[in-house]
Design a protein around this motif. Structure first.
Motif, short mmCIF file in Angstrom:
data_model
loop_
_atom_site.label_atom_id
_atom_site.label_comp_id
_atom_site.label_asym_id
_atom_site.label_seq_id
_atom_site.Cartn_x
_atom_site.Cartn_y
_atom_site.Cartn_z
N LEU A 81 8.90 7.93 6.78
CA LEU A 81 8.08 7.42 7.86
C LEU A 81 8.86 7.30 9.17
O LEU A 81 8.31 7.45 10.25
CB LEU A 81 7.45 6.08 7.48
CG LEU A 81 6.31 6.24 6.47
CD1 LEU A 81 5.84 4.90 5.95
CD2 LEU A 81 5.15 7.00 7.08
N ALA A 140 3.81 1.84 10.01
CA ALA A 140 4.52 0.68 9.45
C ALA A 140 5.48 1.15 8.37
O ALA A 140 5.14 2.03 7.58
CB ALA A 140 3.51 -0.30 8.87
N SER A 141 6.66 0.57 8.36
CA SER A 141 7.65 1.00 7.38
C SER A 141 8.70 -0.08 7.18
O SER A 141 8.82 -1.00 7.98
CB SER A 141 8.33 2.29 7.84
OG SER A 141 9.02 2.06 9.06
N ARG A 142 9.45 0.08 6.09
CA ARG A 142 10.63 -0.75 5.86
C ARG A 142 11.86 0.12 6.12
O ARG A 142 11.72 1.33 6.30
CB ARG A 142 10.65 -1.26 4.42
CG ARG A 142 9.49 -2.17 4.08
CD ARG A 142 9.14 -2.12 2.62
NE ARG A 142 8.65 -0.80 2.23
CZ ARG A 142 8.08 -0.52 1.07
NH1 ARG A 142 7.92 -1.46 0.18
NH2 ARG A 142 7.67 0.70 0.79
N TRP A 168 9.20 -5.63 7.18
CA TRP A 168 8.32 -4.56 7.67
C TRP A 168 8.31 -4.55 9.19
O TRP A 168 8.25 -5.59 9.83
CB TRP A 168 6.88 -4.78 7.18
CG TRP A 168 6.66 -4.37 5.77
CD1 TRP A 168 6.92 -5.11 4.66
CD2 TRP A 168 6.16 -3.12 5.30
NE1 TRP A 168 6.60 -4.41 3.52
CE2 TRP A 168 6.13 -3.18 3.88
CE3 TRP A 168 5.72 -1.95 5.93
CZ2 TRP A 168 5.69 -2.12 3.09
CZ3 TRP A 168 5.28 -0.90 5.14
CH2 TRP A 168 5.26 -0.99 3.73
N SER A 187 0.83 -1.22 0.00
CA SER A 187 0.00 0.00 0.00
C SER A 187 0.86 1.26 0.00
O SER A 187 0.57 2.24 -0.69
CB SER A 187 -0.90 0.01 1.23
OG SER A 187 -1.64 -1.16 1.30
N LEU A 188 1.91 1.22 0.81
CA LEU A 188 2.80 2.38 0.89
C LEU A 188 3.44 2.69 -0.46
O LEU A 188 3.58 3.85 -0.85
CB LEU A 188 3.88 2.10 1.94
CG LEU A 188 4.90 3.19 2.21
CD1 LEU A 188 4.23 4.49 2.60
CD2 LEU A 188 5.85 2.74 3.31
N ARG A 198 6.54 -7.66 11.05
CA ARG A 198 5.59 -8.38 10.20
C ARG A 198 6.21 -9.67 9.68
O ARG A 198 7.38 -9.70 9.28
CB ARG A 198 5.14 -7.52 9.01
CG ARG A 198 3.84 -8.04 8.41
CD ARG A 198 3.35 -7.16 7.28
NE ARG A 198 4.09 -7.41 6.07
CZ ARG A 198 3.77 -6.90 4.88
NH1 ARG A 198 2.72 -6.10 4.77
NH2 ARG A 198 4.48 -7.17 3.81
N THR A 211 2.60 8.99 4.96
CA THR A 211 1.26 8.57 5.40
C THR A 211 1.28 7.16 5.98
O THR A 211 2.13 6.35 5.61
CB THR A 211 0.26 8.62 4.23
OG1 THR A 211 -1.03 8.23 4.71
CG2 THR A 211 0.64 7.69 3.10
N ALA A 265 -1.99 5.88 6.16
CA ALA A 265 -3.40 5.64 5.87
C ALA A 265 -3.55 4.90 4.55
O ALA A 265 -3.26 5.46 3.50
CB ALA A 265 -4.15 6.98 5.81
N PHE A 266 -4.00 3.66 4.64
CA PHE A 266 -4.18 2.88 3.42
C PHE A 266 -5.54 2.19 3.43
O PHE A 266 -5.68 1.04 3.04
CB PHE A 266 -3.07 1.82 3.30
CG PHE A 266 -1.70 2.39 3.51
CD1 PHE A 266 -1.17 3.29 2.61
CD2 PHE A 266 -0.97 2.04 4.62
CE1 PHE A 266 0.08 3.83 2.81
CE2 PHE A 266 0.28 2.58 4.84
CZ PHE A 266 0.81 3.48 3.93
N LYS A 304 13.94 1.28 4.16
CA LYS A 304 14.16 2.33 3.16
C LYS A 304 13.16 3.50 3.29
O LYS A 304 13.34 4.52 2.65
CB LYS A 304 14.04 1.73 1.76
CG LYS A 304 12.64 1.26 1.40
CD LYS A 304 12.58 0.76 -0.04
CE LYS A 304 11.17 0.36 -0.42
NZ LYS A 304 11.04 -0.06 -1.83
N ASP A 305 12.11 3.34 4.11
CA ASP A 305 11.07 4.36 4.18
C ASP A 305 11.45 5.47 5.16
O ASP A 305 10.83 5.62 6.22
CB ASP A 305 9.73 3.72 4.56
CG ASP A 305 9.30 2.65 3.57
OD1 ASP A 305 9.48 2.89 2.36
OD2 ASP A 305 8.80 1.60 4.01
#
Lengths: 74, 262
Positions: B94, B86-88, B254, A31-32, B114, B23, B25-26, B90-91
Protein backbone atom coordinates in the motif's frame (compact mmCIF):
# COMPACT_ATOMS: atom_id res chain seq x y z
CA UNK A 1 -5.96 -26.32 10.43
CA UNK A 2 -2.16 -26.15 10.44
CA UNK A 3 -2.01 -24.58 6.98
CA UNK A 4 -4.59 -22.01 7.98
CA UNK A 5 -2.70 -21.17 11.17
CA UNK A 6 0.46 -20.68 9.10
CA UNK A 7 -1.38 -18.15 6.95
CA UNK A 8 -2.81 -16.35 9.97
CA UNK A 9 0.52 -16.22 11.79
CA UNK A 10 2.15 -14.82 8.69
CA UNK A 11 -0.46 -12.07 8.36
CA UNK A 12 -0.67 -11.26 12.05
CA UNK A 13 2.19 -12.64 14.15
CA UNK A 14 1.96 -12.90 17.92
CA UNK A 15 -1.71 -13.88 18.16
CA UNK A 16 -2.91 -17.22 19.55
CA UNK A 17 -5.30 -18.04 16.75
CA UNK A 18 -6.29 -21.33 18.36
CA UNK A 19 -7.96 -19.43 21.21
CA UNK A 20 -9.20 -16.11 19.87
CA UNK A 21 -12.90 -16.01 18.99
CA UNK A 22 -13.38 -12.28 18.39
CA UNK A 23 -10.61 -11.51 15.92
CA UNK A 24 -12.68 -8.95 14.03
CA UNK A 25 -14.84 -7.68 16.87
CA UNK A 26 -11.77 -6.95 18.99
CA UNK A 27 -9.85 -5.35 16.13
CA UNK A 28 -7.12 -8.01 16.06
CA UNK A 29 -7.73 -8.57 12.35
CA UNK A 30 -8.62 -5.61 10.14
CA UNK A 31 -10.34 -5.42 6.76
CA UNK A 32 -6.98 -5.26 5.04
CA UNK A 33 -5.91 -8.47 6.78
CA UNK A 34 -9.08 -10.21 5.67
CA UNK A 35 -8.39 -9.41 2.02
CA UNK A 36 -4.86 -10.81 2.43
CA UNK A 37 -6.13 -13.91 4.23
CA UNK A 38 -8.83 -14.54 1.62
CA UNK A 39 -6.28 -14.32 -1.19
CA UNK A 40 -3.95 -16.71 0.63
CA UNK A 41 -6.74 -19.15 1.46
CA UNK A 42 -7.84 -19.31 -2.18
CA UNK A 43 -4.28 -19.99 -3.22
CA UNK A 44 -3.32 -22.54 -0.57
CA UNK A 45 -6.65 -24.39 -0.28
CA UNK A 46 -7.64 -24.04 -3.94
CA UNK A 47 -11.13 -22.80 -3.12
CA UNK A 48 -13.13 -19.95 -4.61
CA UNK A 49 -14.13 -17.22 -2.19
CA UNK A 50 -15.83 -14.02 -3.21
CA UNK A 51 -16.70 -10.65 -1.83
CA UNK A 52 -19.86 -12.06 -0.24
CA UNK A 53 -17.67 -14.17 2.00
CA UNK A 54 -15.95 -11.13 3.50
CA UNK A 55 -18.24 -11.05 6.51
CA UNK A 56 -16.90 -10.46 10.03
CA UNK A 57 -18.53 -13.64 11.31
CA UNK A 58 -16.50 -15.71 8.84
CA UNK A 59 -13.23 -14.36 10.24
CA UNK A 60 -13.75 -14.00 13.97
CA UNK A 61 -11.93 -17.26 14.66
CA UNK A 62 -9.71 -19.78 12.94
CA UNK A 63 -12.52 -22.31 13.33
CA UNK A 64 -14.97 -20.03 11.50
CA UNK A 65 -12.47 -19.61 8.66
CA UNK A 66 -11.98 -23.35 8.49
CA UNK A 67 -15.73 -23.86 8.27
CA UNK A 68 -15.89 -21.32 5.45
CA UNK A 69 -13.16 -23.19 3.58
CA UNK A 70 -14.92 -26.52 4.12
CA UNK A 71 -18.24 -25.10 2.91
CA UNK A 72 -16.60 -23.93 -0.31
CA UNK A 73 -14.94 -27.28 -0.85
CA UNK A 74 -18.30 -29.04 -0.91
CA UNK B 1 -19.13 1.30 -16.72
CA UNK B 2 -21.97 1.98 -14.33
CA UNK B 3 -22.76 -0.88 -12.01
CA UNK B 4 -26.42 -1.92 -12.17
CA UNK B 5 -26.52 -4.77 -9.68
CA UNK B 6 -24.70 -6.06 -6.65
CA UNK B 7 -24.17 -9.39 -8.38
CA UNK B 8 -22.26 -7.66 -11.18
CA UNK B 9 -20.11 -5.80 -8.67
CA UNK B 10 -19.50 -8.91 -6.60
CA UNK B 11 -18.29 -10.77 -9.69
CA UNK B 12 -15.97 -7.88 -10.56
CA UNK B 13 -14.42 -7.65 -7.11
CA UNK B 14 -14.13 -11.41 -6.73
CA UNK B 15 -12.00 -11.56 -9.88
CA UNK B 16 -9.47 -9.31 -8.15
CA UNK B 17 -9.31 -10.97 -4.75
CA UNK B 18 -5.98 -12.52 -5.57
CA UNK B 19 -2.70 -12.97 -3.74
CA UNK B 20 -0.64 -9.79 -3.78
CA UNK B 21 -3.50 -7.44 -4.55
CA UNK B 22 -3.18 -3.92 -3.18
CA UNK B 23 -6.54 -2.46 -2.23
CA UNK B 24 -8.18 0.25 -0.21
CA UNK B 25 -11.70 -1.10 -0.81
CA UNK B 26 -13.36 -2.73 2.17
CA UNK B 27 -17.00 -1.88 1.61
CA UNK B 28 -19.80 -3.91 3.11
CA UNK B 29 -22.48 -5.46 0.92
CA UNK B 30 -25.18 -3.18 2.29
CA UNK B 31 -23.14 -0.05 1.50
CA UNK B 32 -22.43 -1.24 -2.05
CA UNK B 33 -26.13 -1.94 -2.63
CA UNK B 34 -27.06 1.57 -1.55
CA UNK B 35 -24.48 3.14 -3.88
CA UNK B 36 -25.78 1.02 -6.77
CA UNK B 37 -29.39 1.96 -5.99
CA UNK B 38 -28.39 5.63 -6.11
CA UNK B 39 -26.64 4.99 -9.45
CA UNK B 40 -23.49 6.37 -7.85
CA UNK B 41 -21.10 3.48 -8.48
CA UNK B 42 -19.11 2.82 -11.63
CA UNK B 43 -16.02 0.75 -12.32
CA UNK B 44 -13.06 0.50 -14.69
CA UNK B 45 -11.71 -3.02 -14.94
CA UNK B 46 -8.78 -4.60 -16.74
CA UNK B 47 -6.83 -7.82 -16.26
CA UNK B 48 -4.66 -6.55 -13.44
CA UNK B 49 -6.87 -4.01 -11.81
CA UNK B 50 -10.23 -2.67 -10.82
CA UNK B 51 -11.14 0.90 -9.96
CA UNK B 52 -14.38 1.74 -8.18
CA UNK B 53 -15.74 5.27 -8.51
CA UNK B 54 -18.35 6.69 -6.19
CA UNK B 55 -20.02 9.72 -7.71
CA UNK B 56 -20.41 12.67 -5.41
CA UNK B 57 -21.46 16.25 -6.02
CA UNK B 58 -18.73 17.72 -8.21
CA UNK B 59 -16.14 15.00 -7.60
CA UNK B 60 -15.68 11.26 -7.26
CA UNK B 61 -14.21 9.00 -4.59
CA UNK B 62 -12.03 6.17 -5.83
CA UNK B 63 -11.11 2.76 -4.48
CA UNK B 64 -8.83 0.29 -6.19
CA UNK B 65 -7.68 -3.30 -6.51
CA UNK B 66 -4.27 -3.42 -8.18
CA UNK B 67 -2.29 -6.54 -9.01
CA UNK B 68 0.40 -4.49 -10.67
CA UNK B 69 1.19 -0.82 -10.45
CA UNK B 70 0.13 0.19 -13.91
CA UNK B 71 -2.94 1.68 -15.55
CA UNK B 72 -4.39 1.19 -19.01
CA UNK B 73 -5.38 4.22 -21.05
CA UNK B 74 -8.81 5.41 -20.04
CA UNK B 75 -10.57 8.66 -19.33
CA UNK B 76 -11.96 8.06 -15.87
CA UNK B 77 -10.17 11.04 -14.31
CA UNK B 78 -12.21 13.65 -16.13
CA UNK B 79 -13.40 15.07 -12.82
CA UNK B 80 -11.74 15.73 -9.45
CA UNK B 81 -10.94 12.45 -7.74
CA UNK B 82 -10.08 11.71 -4.14
CA UNK B 83 -8.83 8.47 -2.63
CA UNK B 84 -7.59 7.53 0.82
CA UNK B 85 -5.10 4.75 1.48
CA UNK B 86 -4.91 3.38 5.00
CA UNK B 87 -2.00 1.20 6.01
CA UNK B 88 0.31 0.10 8.78
CA UNK B 89 4.07 0.22 8.64
CA UNK B 90 4.20 -3.42 7.46
CA UNK B 91 1.80 -2.87 4.52
CA UNK B 92 4.49 -2.17 1.97
CA UNK B 93 2.23 -2.88 -1.04
CA UNK B 94 0.00 0.00 0.00
CA UNK B 95 2.95 2.34 0.52
CA UNK B 96 3.99 1.51 -3.03
CA UNK B 97 0.44 2.09 -4.21
CA UNK B 98 0.46 5.52 -2.57
CA UNK B 99 3.63 6.42 -4.45
CA UNK B 100 2.15 4.99 -7.64
CA UNK B 101 -0.95 7.19 -7.48
CA UNK B 102 1.25 10.20 -6.85
CA UNK B 103 3.07 9.34 -10.07
CA UNK B 104 -0.35 9.33 -11.79
CA UNK B 105 -1.18 12.93 -11.00
CA UNK B 106 -2.52 12.59 -7.47
CA UNK B 107 -1.19 14.94 -4.79
CA UNK B 108 -0.83 14.05 -1.14
CA UNK B 109 -3.18 16.47 0.61
CA UNK B 110 -2.53 15.27 4.14
CA UNK B 111 -2.06 12.21 6.27
CA UNK B 112 -4.28 11.03 9.08
CA UNK B 113 -3.56 8.90 12.11
CA UNK B 114 -5.98 6.41 13.58
CA UNK B 115 -6.71 6.37 17.29
CA UNK B 116 -8.53 3.55 19.06
CA UNK B 117 -10.51 3.51 22.26
CA UNK B 118 -10.78 0.09 23.87
CA UNK B 119 -14.28 -1.19 24.45
CA UNK B 120 -15.92 -0.39 27.77
CA UNK B 121 -13.69 2.63 28.44
CA UNK B 122 -15.69 5.06 30.56
CA UNK B 123 -15.97 8.64 29.29
CA UNK B 124 -17.53 11.31 31.47
CA UNK B 125 -19.82 14.14 30.40
CA UNK B 126 -19.54 17.68 31.72
CA UNK B 127 -21.93 20.47 32.68
CA UNK B 128 -23.04 22.22 29.50
CA UNK B 129 -25.89 24.41 28.24
CA UNK B 130 -25.97 22.22 25.12
CA UNK B 131 -28.28 19.24 25.15
CA UNK B 132 -27.13 16.11 23.28
CA UNK B 133 -29.68 13.86 21.58
CA UNK B 134 -30.29 11.87 18.40
CA UNK B 135 -30.89 13.84 15.20
CA UNK B 136 -34.46 13.75 13.89
CA UNK B 137 -35.30 13.27 10.18
CA UNK B 138 -36.53 16.86 9.87
CA UNK B 139 -33.12 18.10 11.04
CA UNK B 140 -31.19 16.58 8.12
CA UNK B 141 -30.83 19.93 6.26
CA UNK B 142 -29.49 21.72 9.35
CA UNK B 143 -27.03 18.91 10.06
CA UNK B 144 -25.88 18.82 6.44
CA UNK B 145 -25.35 22.58 6.52
CA UNK B 146 -23.25 22.35 9.69
CA UNK B 147 -21.18 19.55 8.14
CA UNK B 148 -20.56 21.65 5.04
CA UNK B 149 -19.42 24.55 7.22
CA UNK B 150 -17.04 22.44 9.30
CA UNK B 151 -15.55 19.99 6.79
CA UNK B 152 -13.94 20.20 3.38
CA UNK B 153 -16.40 19.44 0.57
CA UNK B 154 -14.10 16.98 -1.17
CA UNK B 155 -11.80 15.51 1.44
CA UNK B 156 -14.13 15.70 4.44
CA UNK B 157 -15.76 12.34 3.64
CA UNK B 158 -19.14 14.07 3.80
CA UNK B 159 -22.08 11.73 3.41
CA UNK B 160 -24.33 12.09 0.37
CA UNK B 161 -27.84 13.28 1.19
CA UNK B 162 -29.30 9.79 0.91
CA UNK B 163 -26.53 8.45 3.15
CA UNK B 164 -27.17 11.15 5.74
CA UNK B 165 -30.90 10.36 5.82
CA UNK B 166 -30.11 6.68 6.10
CA UNK B 167 -27.74 7.31 9.01
CA UNK B 168 -30.32 9.46 10.80
CA UNK B 169 -32.84 6.65 10.48
CA UNK B 170 -30.28 4.18 11.86
CA UNK B 171 -29.57 6.46 14.83
CA UNK B 172 -26.02 7.13 13.68
CA UNK B 173 -26.21 10.89 14.14
CA UNK B 174 -26.19 12.79 17.41
CA UNK B 175 -26.53 16.51 17.80
CA UNK B 176 -25.82 19.07 20.49
CA UNK B 177 -28.66 21.56 20.67
CA UNK B 178 -28.48 25.08 22.07
CA UNK B 179 -31.22 26.39 24.41
CA UNK B 180 -32.53 28.33 21.39
CA UNK B 181 -33.07 25.06 19.53
CA UNK B 182 -30.23 25.71 17.09
CA UNK B 183 -28.07 22.73 16.21
CA UNK B 184 -24.72 23.61 17.71
CA UNK B 185 -22.81 20.39 17.12
CA UNK B 186 -22.98 16.94 15.60
CA UNK B 187 -21.40 13.53 15.84
CA UNK B 188 -21.61 11.01 13.01
CA UNK B 189 -21.20 7.30 13.80
CA UNK B 190 -20.01 4.57 11.46
CA UNK B 191 -20.71 0.93 12.31
CA UNK B 192 -17.98 -1.63 11.70
CA UNK B 193 -18.97 -5.09 12.89
CA UNK B 194 -19.01 -5.00 16.67
CA UNK B 195 -17.01 -1.77 16.72
CA UNK B 196 -17.78 1.77 15.68
CA UNK B 197 -16.03 4.62 13.96
CA UNK B 198 -16.39 8.25 14.92
CA UNK B 199 -16.80 9.59 11.38
CA UNK B 200 -17.42 13.27 12.09
CA UNK B 201 -17.57 15.43 15.15
CA UNK B 202 -18.04 19.19 14.95
CA UNK B 203 -19.22 22.07 17.08
CA UNK B 204 -20.18 25.35 15.40
CA UNK B 205 -17.65 28.09 16.05
CA UNK B 206 -19.99 30.23 18.16
CA UNK B 207 -20.79 27.32 20.49
CA UNK B 208 -17.29 26.10 21.23
CA UNK B 209 -15.77 25.84 24.74
CA UNK B 210 -19.13 24.90 26.22
CA UNK B 211 -18.53 21.16 26.66
CA UNK B 212 -20.36 20.23 23.46
CA UNK B 213 -17.63 18.02 21.98
CA UNK B 214 -17.01 16.22 25.27
CA UNK B 215 -20.70 15.53 25.75
CA UNK B 216 -21.17 14.42 22.16
CA UNK B 217 -18.30 11.97 22.65
CA UNK B 218 -19.70 10.68 25.95
CA UNK B 219 -23.20 10.32 24.47
CA UNK B 220 -21.83 8.50 21.41
CA UNK B 221 -20.02 5.94 23.54
CA UNK B 222 -23.05 5.42 25.72
CA UNK B 223 -25.28 5.11 22.64
CA UNK B 224 -22.99 2.42 21.21
CA UNK B 225 -22.73 0.54 24.52
CA UNK B 226 -19.08 1.55 24.82
CA UNK B 227 -18.07 -0.63 21.89
CA UNK B 228 -14.52 -0.35 20.59
CA UNK B 229 -14.21 2.99 18.81
CA UNK B 230 -11.79 4.27 16.20
CA UNK B 231 -11.29 7.77 14.85
CA UNK B 232 -9.04 9.15 12.12
CA UNK B 233 -7.46 12.48 12.98
CA UNK B 234 -5.22 14.89 11.14
CA UNK B 235 -1.95 15.66 12.93
CA UNK B 236 -2.71 19.38 12.72
CA UNK B 237 -6.12 18.99 14.40
CA UNK B 238 -4.72 19.65 17.84
CA UNK B 239 -8.10 20.28 19.50
CA UNK B 240 -9.46 17.02 18.18
CA UNK B 241 -6.36 15.06 19.13
CA UNK B 242 -6.46 16.37 22.68
CA UNK B 243 -10.16 15.53 23.00
CA UNK B 244 -9.50 11.95 21.97
CA UNK B 245 -6.26 11.42 23.88
CA UNK B 246 -7.71 12.94 27.06
CA UNK B 247 -10.54 10.42 26.87
CA UNK B 248 -8.36 7.36 26.47
CA UNK B 249 -7.92 7.00 22.69
CA UNK B 250 -4.47 5.77 21.69
CA UNK B 251 -2.61 5.65 18.35
CA UNK B 252 -2.92 2.10 17.00
CA UNK B 253 -0.34 2.11 14.22
CA UNK B 254 -2.67 2.90 11.32
CA UNK B 255 -2.06 5.93 9.15
CA UNK B 256 -3.71 7.05 5.96
CA UNK B 257 -2.78 9.20 3.01
CA UNK B 258 -5.46 11.36 1.43
CA UNK B 259 -4.71 11.82 -2.27
CA UNK B 260 -6.38 14.21 -4.66
CA UNK B 261 -6.31 14.62 -8.41
CA UNK B 262 -7.89 17.87 -9.63
Amino acid sequence: MEELLNILNEVCPGVDFTKETALIDDGILESLDIVTIVAEIMDVFDVELNVDDLLPENFNSAQAMLELIESRRQ
Amino acid sequence: MQIESYEALSACISRHLRRGVATNAFGAKEAYIKEIKEKALSVEEWDDGLLLFYQRSGYQRMQFYLQSLSLPEFGCFSQPTVTEIASREKDSALHQATAFWQSQGFSLLYERQRLTLAKQTPVASVESPLCVRLVGPEEAPAVAALMRRCFDRITGCLPAQWELCDDIEKENLLCAVAPSGEIAGLLHIGREGAGTQLRHIAVAENFRRQGGAQNLLAAYLQHTQHARSVVWVRPDNEAGRQLYLNNGYQPDGWRSAVLYRP
